[in-house]
Design a protein around this motif. Structure first.
Motif, PDB file in Angstrom:
ATOM      1  N   LEU A 151      10.044  -2.818  13.636  1.00 13.23           N
ATOM      2  CA  LEU A 151      10.242  -1.874  12.466  1.00 13.23           C
ATOM      3  C   LEU A 151      11.137  -2.199  11.383  1.00 13.23           C
ATOM      4  CD1 LEU A 151       8.484   0.894  12.134  1.00 13.23           C
ATOM      5  CD2 LEU A 151      10.751   2.043  12.820  1.00 13.23           C
ATOM      6  N   GLN A 152      12.246  -3.050  11.964  1.00 12.33           N
ATOM      7  CA  GLN A 152      13.316  -3.564  10.919  1.00 12.33           C
ATOM      8  C   GLN A 152      12.717  -4.745  10.244  1.00 12.33           C
ATOM      9  OE1 GLN A 152      16.155  -3.946  14.205  1.00 12.33           O
ATOM     10  NE2 GLN A 152      17.522  -2.622  12.991  1.00 12.33           N
ATOM     11  N   VAL A 153      11.889  -5.623  11.034  1.00  9.26           N
ATOM     12  CA  VAL A 153      11.116  -6.682  10.354  1.00  9.26           C
ATOM     13  C   VAL A 153      10.214  -6.205   9.039  1.00  9.26           C
ATOM     14  CG1 VAL A 153       9.427  -8.502  10.545  1.00  9.26           C
ATOM     15  CG2 VAL A 153      10.976  -8.285  12.450  1.00  9.26           C
ATOM     16  N   LEU A 154       9.691  -5.112   9.280  1.00 10.94           N
ATOM     17  CA  LEU A 154       8.607  -4.591   8.359  1.00 10.94           C
ATOM     18  C   LEU A 154       9.522  -4.203   7.213  1.00 10.94           C
ATOM     19  CD1 LEU A 154       5.673  -3.740   7.925  1.00 10.94           C
ATOM     20  CD2 LEU A 154       6.369  -1.321   8.606  1.00 10.94           C
ATOM     21  N   GLY A 155      10.729  -3.471   7.308  1.00  9.51           N
ATOM     22  CA  GLY A 155      11.598  -2.833   6.300  1.00  9.51           C
ATOM     23  C   GLY A 155      12.272  -3.658   5.500  1.00  9.51           C
ATOM     24  N   ARG A 156      12.857  -4.922   6.345  1.00 13.26           N
ATOM     25  CA  ARG A 156      13.800  -5.546   5.716  1.00 13.26           C
ATOM     26  C   ARG A 156      12.965  -6.826   4.998  1.00 13.26           C
ATOM     27  NH1 ARG A 156      19.173  -4.823   6.291  1.00 13.26           N
ATOM     28  NH2 ARG A 156      19.591  -2.925   7.462  1.00 13.26           N
ATOM     29  N   VAL A 157      12.088  -7.368   5.510  1.00 13.41           N
ATOM     30  CA  VAL A 157      11.317  -8.503   5.040  1.00 13.41           C
ATOM     31  C   VAL A 157      10.066  -8.294   4.708  1.00 13.41           C
ATOM     32  CG1 VAL A 157      10.588 -10.910   5.832  1.00 13.41           C
ATOM     33  CG2 VAL A 157      12.816  -9.856   6.670  1.00 13.41           C
ATOM     34  N   ILE A 158       9.075  -7.810   5.215  1.00 11.91           N
ATOM     35  CA  ILE A 158       7.781  -7.827   5.127  1.00 11.91           C
ATOM     36  C   ILE A 158       7.796  -6.932   3.864  1.00 11.91           C
ATOM     37  CG2 ILE A 158       5.303  -7.068   5.668  1.00 11.91           C
ATOM     38  CD1 ILE A 158       6.040  -8.018   8.642  1.00 11.91           C
ATOM     39  N   LEU A 159       8.199  -5.837   3.702  1.00  2.00           N
ATOM     40  CA  LEU A 159       8.248  -4.804   2.841  1.00  2.00           C
ATOM     41  C   LEU A 159       8.680  -5.235   1.412  1.00  2.00           C
ATOM     42  CD1 LEU A 159       8.523  -1.136   3.840  1.00  2.00           C
ATOM     43  CD2 LEU A 159       6.516  -1.839   2.370  1.00  2.00           C
ATOM     44  N   PRO A 160       9.829  -5.654   1.497  1.00  2.53           N
ATOM     45  CA  PRO A 160      10.460  -6.394   0.120  1.00  2.53           C
ATOM     46  C   PRO A 160       9.677  -7.710  -0.488  1.00  2.53           C
ATOM     47  CG  PRO A 160      12.185  -6.365   1.766  1.00  2.53           C
ATOM     48  CD  PRO A 160      11.004  -5.534   2.349  1.00  2.53           C
ATOM     49  N   LEU A 161       9.135  -8.388   0.595  1.00  4.30           N
ATOM     50  CA  LEU A 161       8.466  -9.581   0.053  1.00  4.30           C
ATOM     51  C   LEU A 161       6.988  -9.386  -0.471  1.00  4.30           C
ATOM     52  CD1 LEU A 161       9.348 -12.257   2.555  1.00  4.30           C
ATOM     53  CD2 LEU A 161      10.062 -12.099   0.297  1.00  4.30           C
ATOM     54  N   SER A 162       6.395  -8.244  -0.008  1.00  4.57           N
ATOM     55  CA  SER A 162       5.064  -7.808  -0.493  1.00  4.57           C
ATOM     56  C   SER A 162       5.265  -6.810  -1.713  1.00  4.57           C
ATOM     57  CB  SER A 162       4.272  -6.879   0.453  1.00  4.57           C
ATOM     58  OG  SER A 162       4.954  -5.704   1.058  1.00  4.57           O
ATOM     59  N   LEU A 163       6.346  -6.617  -2.190  1.00  2.32           N
ATOM     60  CA  LEU A 163       6.551  -5.745  -3.584  1.00  2.32           C
ATOM     61  C   LEU A 163       5.623  -6.212  -4.810  1.00  2.32           C
ATOM     62  CD1 LEU A 163       8.382  -3.152  -3.480  1.00  2.32           C
ATOM     63  CD2 LEU A 163       9.810  -4.715  -4.901  1.00  2.32           C
ATOM     64  N   PRO A 164       5.403  -7.459  -4.976  1.00  9.55           N
ATOM     65  CA  PRO A 164       4.851  -7.900  -5.961  1.00  9.55           C
ATOM     66  C   PRO A 164       3.348  -7.237  -5.865  1.00  9.55           C
ATOM     67  CG  PRO A 164       6.016  -9.744  -5.432  1.00  9.55           C
ATOM     68  CD  PRO A 164       6.095  -8.828  -4.389  1.00  9.55           C
ATOM     69  N   GLY A 165       2.829  -7.193  -4.659  1.00 10.03           N
ATOM     70  CA  GLY A 165       1.474  -6.641  -4.445  1.00 10.03           C
ATOM     71  C   GLY A 165       1.247  -5.293  -4.697  1.00 10.03           C
ATOM     72  N   VAL A 166       2.502  -4.682  -4.105  1.00  6.54           N
ATOM     73  CA  VAL A 166       2.563  -3.130  -4.269  1.00  6.54           C
ATOM     74  C   VAL A 166       2.760  -2.791  -5.530  1.00  6.54           C
ATOM     75  CG1 VAL A 166       4.083  -1.182  -3.932  1.00  6.54           C
ATOM     76  CG2 VAL A 166       3.770  -2.992  -1.973  1.00  6.54           C
ATOM     77  N   ILE A 167       3.477  -3.377  -6.565  1.00  2.11           N
ATOM     78  CA  ILE A 167       3.467  -3.099  -8.001  1.00  2.11           C
ATOM     79  C   ILE A 167       2.108  -3.388  -8.673  1.00  2.11           C
ATOM     80  CG2 ILE A 167       4.733  -3.858 -10.143  1.00  2.11           C
ATOM     81  CD1 ILE A 167       6.656  -2.718  -8.437  1.00  2.11           C
ATOM     82  N   SER A 168       1.379  -4.384  -8.288  1.00  2.00           N
ATOM     83  CA  SER A 168       0.216  -4.595  -8.584  1.00  2.00           C
ATOM     84  C   SER A 168      -0.632  -3.407  -8.474  1.00  2.00           C
ATOM     85  CB  SER A 168      -0.106  -6.157  -8.427  1.00  2.00           C
ATOM     86  OG  SER A 168      -1.496  -6.216  -8.872  1.00  2.00           O
ATOM     87  N   GLY A 169      -0.735  -3.111  -7.278  1.00  2.00           N
ATOM     88  CA  GLY A 169      -1.579  -2.054  -6.819  1.00  2.00           C
ATOM     89  C   GLY A 169      -1.470  -0.886  -7.632  1.00  2.00           C
ATOM     90  N   ILE A 170      -0.082  -0.155  -7.549  1.00  2.00           N
ATOM     91  CA  ILE A 170       0.328   0.856  -8.146  1.00  2.00           C
ATOM     92  C   ILE A 170      -0.432   0.764  -9.683  1.00  2.00           C
ATOM     93  CG2 ILE A 170       2.216   2.176  -9.083  1.00  2.00           C
ATOM     94  CD1 ILE A 170       3.776   1.457  -6.857  1.00  2.00           C
ATOM     95  N   THR A 171      -0.142  -0.249 -10.294  1.00  2.00           N
ATOM     96  CA  THR A 171      -0.491  -0.169 -11.824  1.00  2.00           C
ATOM     97  C   THR A 171      -2.085  -0.375 -11.691  1.00  2.00           C
ATOM     98  OG1 THR A 171       1.102  -1.901 -11.981  1.00  2.00           O
ATOM     99  CG2 THR A 171      -0.288  -1.737 -13.867  1.00  2.00           C
ATOM    100  N   MET A 172      -2.746  -0.742 -10.759  1.00  2.00           N
ATOM    101  CA  MET A 172      -4.342  -0.977 -10.965  1.00  2.00           C
ATOM    102  C   MET A 172      -4.872   0.271 -10.557  1.00  2.00           C
ATOM    103  SD  MET A 172      -4.963  -4.936  -9.675  1.00  2.00           S
ATOM    104  CE  MET A 172      -6.743  -4.770  -9.528  1.00  2.00           C
ATOM    105  N   VAL A 173      -3.914   1.351  -9.840  1.00  2.00           N
ATOM    106  CA  VAL A 173      -4.575   2.636  -9.338  1.00  2.00           C
ATOM    107  C   VAL A 173      -4.272   3.668 -10.506  1.00  2.00           C
ATOM    108  CG1 VAL A 173      -4.597   4.308  -7.848  1.00  2.00           C
ATOM    109  CG2 VAL A 173      -4.899   2.069  -7.096  1.00  2.00           C
TER     110      VAL A 173
END
Lengths: 277, 381
Positions: free
Chosen positions: A186-208
């Motif tokens: 869970l910590q890997v997800l929260g501290r590394v995977i989530l922050p590093l995937s932020l560009p994709g999240v931002i892109s997705g939010i905009t595109m929706v």
């Protein structure tokens, strides 16, 4: 690269010409028209009256923003785990899931929305099934929920795909490094995977968010006319030449709002490194 | 070096990927406070061994003990080891300070202690004042230091280093070798170091483990490994060597190249076929009449400190390193002291390596180990 910007050869200019013509005809010119109509009255005199009259539409603005916000949030909550799951799947499974996700996107948005109507209508498939099973009919079409559901159904792939792309490109060594430094799953997800995937999240939010806030047919078909969103208002204004000017003013403000929110979004992903919507 | 107690014990470790055996029944003891190097060519299984100790791979069979406790199934985050990854794997979304503080934040230490310990680490790796820097703005050597600090700040019992210097240029690599050794001596942490560079291994290690084809060939101190290689593979991989086909006539007496030599080795069967190792620097070039063997000079290369001379004797091409100039085409004698002769049992590697007949400058460069090997790390798709 830099020198080619300064001294473009004739050939390069010629190659770019169709695109430039296209952009001027279908992007720049309409934009100028929108600005022109927004700032003038029926006689062609410059006026701010159109923009001032927008206060009357503030409730519609608010409703559109909240519907789009809820739809985007739900898309994110559904889309991120799906994208994560897909990125972790074996190669064949990943390909199959990707195909399933993309398949509806090959069908026109309008047809997809109609098919949703056919499913959810009072006499639709779902209610027929419920009645035959001895349940009460549920009224879905004509509720705010149906409009939001339509947005989610139509735009979910636009959330999943950019997040999926970023996640598959994530170097597995970052995950190993995090585990090495004491992170549980869970910590890997929260501290590394989530922050590093932020560009994709931002892109997705905009595109929706952007298509959700400006849609008109989803609210018309699934809202049963009970909900007027900003897209519907703009559409209605442009159906009569007398209200072109108000329609243009609303469009202009919408555009500015969207540009501002996209700019803010891109701010967030600056840390994630070179990423543009 | 006084041997400390055994910290990590590998027993019968085997591992294969897609049916290809990468580790074949490995037994290894790693002592506390030791600088131990797993050395071998790429594909020998050294990185996989390291990843099994780190918890990133599970062995197909065999046991991993840490302080006597079986840890086969312990996930990486619960092991008292930290890793310096090949190409560092620094977190790109965090600055230098936060990268180093990462492990401490997971442990939920108070802000003040985190700041003190990160500062200490930055001082240890000579990066004072780099706290706010973004990792992408650092040079390779600086990233390397951050990676070491990020691992060491957690006070691990063991530090695993996976070819940490492979991506650095020669000069920087030499400096970092010294620095790593200093850090290890200062911190008294067990270092398990993986490299394909024999010089690096000899320079830094207390113990060298030479691996080939998923098996351990030899475990010993750098001096032992160099002076007493157990087979032709080790003799060839560590330094230069002439490996000849010979027969052990009796204790202290061996025969090769048609001559009988006295040596210091014993304990072989009578007339047992053996491999003879003679290091190029242990061969003296002498006038023909004083030579134990005579041959013709094929090639002379100036190397700065010495000349590298290829001499053909009885069809076998010897490499000899000498400070005296020898003319090409000359006929010379060579003289070998008894203690320069090292006798080894025959092995699967016998006869495959050792002669310099294919020797050329180009090949020398090709076999140079300074290049970065293909990443041995494998991720399951």
């Amino acid at each position: 690269m830099r020198s080619s910007v300064r001294h473009r050869s004739l050939l390069e200019r010629a190659a770019a010409a169709p695109h430039v013509v296209w952009a001027i005809l279908f992007i720049v010119a309409p934009l100028l028209f929108v600005i022109y109509f927004a700032m003038t009255d029926a006689e062609g005199n410059i006026t701010l009256k159109n923009l001032a009259s927008l206060a009357d539409y503030s409730n519609i603005f608010l409703l559109s923003v909240s519907f789009a916000f809820i739809a985007t949030l739900i898309c994110l909550l559904l889309g991120y785990p799906l994208a994560y799951f897909m990125s972790r799947a074996s190669k064949p499974a990943r390909r199959a899931l990707l195909l399933l996700l993309m398949l509806p996107m090959w069908i026109s948005l309008l047809i997809r929305t109609y098919s949703l109507m056919a499913l959810l209508d009072n006499g639709g498939l779902l209610n027929t099934l419920l009645v035959s099973l001895g349940f009460e009919r549920i009224k879905i079409i004509g509720t705010g929920g149906a409009v939001i559901l339509g947005m989610i159904y139509d735009f979910l792939p636009y959330m999943v795909l950019p997040i999926f792309t970023v996640l598959t490109k994530l170097d597995p060594r970052y995950i190993e490094a995090a585990a090495d430094l004491g992170c549980n799953g869970l910590q890997v997800l929260g501290r590394v995977i989530l922050p590093l995937s932020l560009p994709g999240v931002i892109s997705g939010i905009t595109m929706v968010f952007v298509p959700s806030i400006s849609t008109f047919y989803i609210s018309q078909k699934l809202g049963g006319g009970a909900f007027e969103l900003i897209g519907d208002t703009i559409e209605r204004q442009f159906q009569h030449p007398s209200t072109y000017h108000t329609g243009a003013a609303i469009s202009l403000v919408m555009m500015i709002l969207i540009i501002i929110s996209v700019a803010i979004m891109n701010r967030f992903s600056d840390n994630g490194g070179g990423f543009v919507v | 070096m006084k041997k400390e107690s055994v910290l990590i014990r590998l027993r019968g470790i085997s591992k294969s990927f897609d049916g290809e055996t990468v580790l074949d029944n490995i037994d290894l003891d790693i002592h506390d406070k030791e600088f131990i190097t797993l050395l071998g060519p790429s594909g020998c299984g050294k990185t996989t061994t390291l990843r099994i100790i780190g918890g990133f791979e599970t062995p197909d069979s065999g046991e991993v003990f840490f302080e006597g406790k079986l840890i086969n199934d312990l996930p990486p985050y619960r092991r008292q080891v930290n890793t310096v990854f090949q190409r560092y794997a620094l977190f790109p979304h965090l600055n230098v300070f936060e990268n180093i503080a990462f492990g401490l934040r997971i442990k939920k230490l108070c802000e003040e202690e985190i700041r003190t310990r990160v500062k200490e680490m930055l001082a240890l790796v000579n990066l004072r004042g780099f706290e706010k820097r973004h990792v992408s703005t650092l040079s390779g050597g600086q990233q390397q230091r951050v990676a070491i600090a990020r691992a060491l700040v957690n006070n691990p019992k063991v530090l695993l280093l996976d070819e940490p210097l492979a991506a650095l240029d020669l000069k920087l690599r030499k400096d970092m070798q010294n620095e790593l050794k200093n850090i290890q001596q200062k911190t008294h942490i067990t270092f398990i170091y993986v490299t394909h560079d024999q010089e690096e291994a000899l320079t830094m290690s207390d113990t060298v483990v030479v691996m080939s084809e998923g098996r351990i060939q030899q475990i010993g101190s750098p001096v032992d490994i160099y002076n007493e290689p157990v087979n032709a593979f080790v003799a060839d991989f560590i330094g230069e060597s002439n490996i000849l086909d010979g027969v052990m006539l009796e204790d202290y007496k061996t025969k090769f190249s048609g001559q009988v030599f006295s040596c210091l080795d014993y304990g072989f069967e009578k007339n047992e076929p053996v491999d003879i190792v003679i290091r190029p620097e242990d061969v003296d070039v002498v006038p023909v009449e004083r030579g134990m063997l005579t041959g013709k000079v094929i090639n002379v290369t100036f190397k700065g400190v010495h000349y590298e001379v290829i001499v053909e004797i009885d069809g076998f091409k010897w490499m000899i390193q000498t400070t005296d100039y020898v003319a090409p085409e000359a006929t010379v004698g060579i003289y070998i002291e008894p203690d320069a002769i090292h006798v080894m049992k025959k092995s699967q590697y016998s006869g495959k390596i050792g002669d310099y007949s294919s020797y050329s400058e180009e090949l020398e460069h090709l076999s140079d180990v300074n290049e970065i090997p293909p990443a041995e790390v494998r991720y399951e798709e």
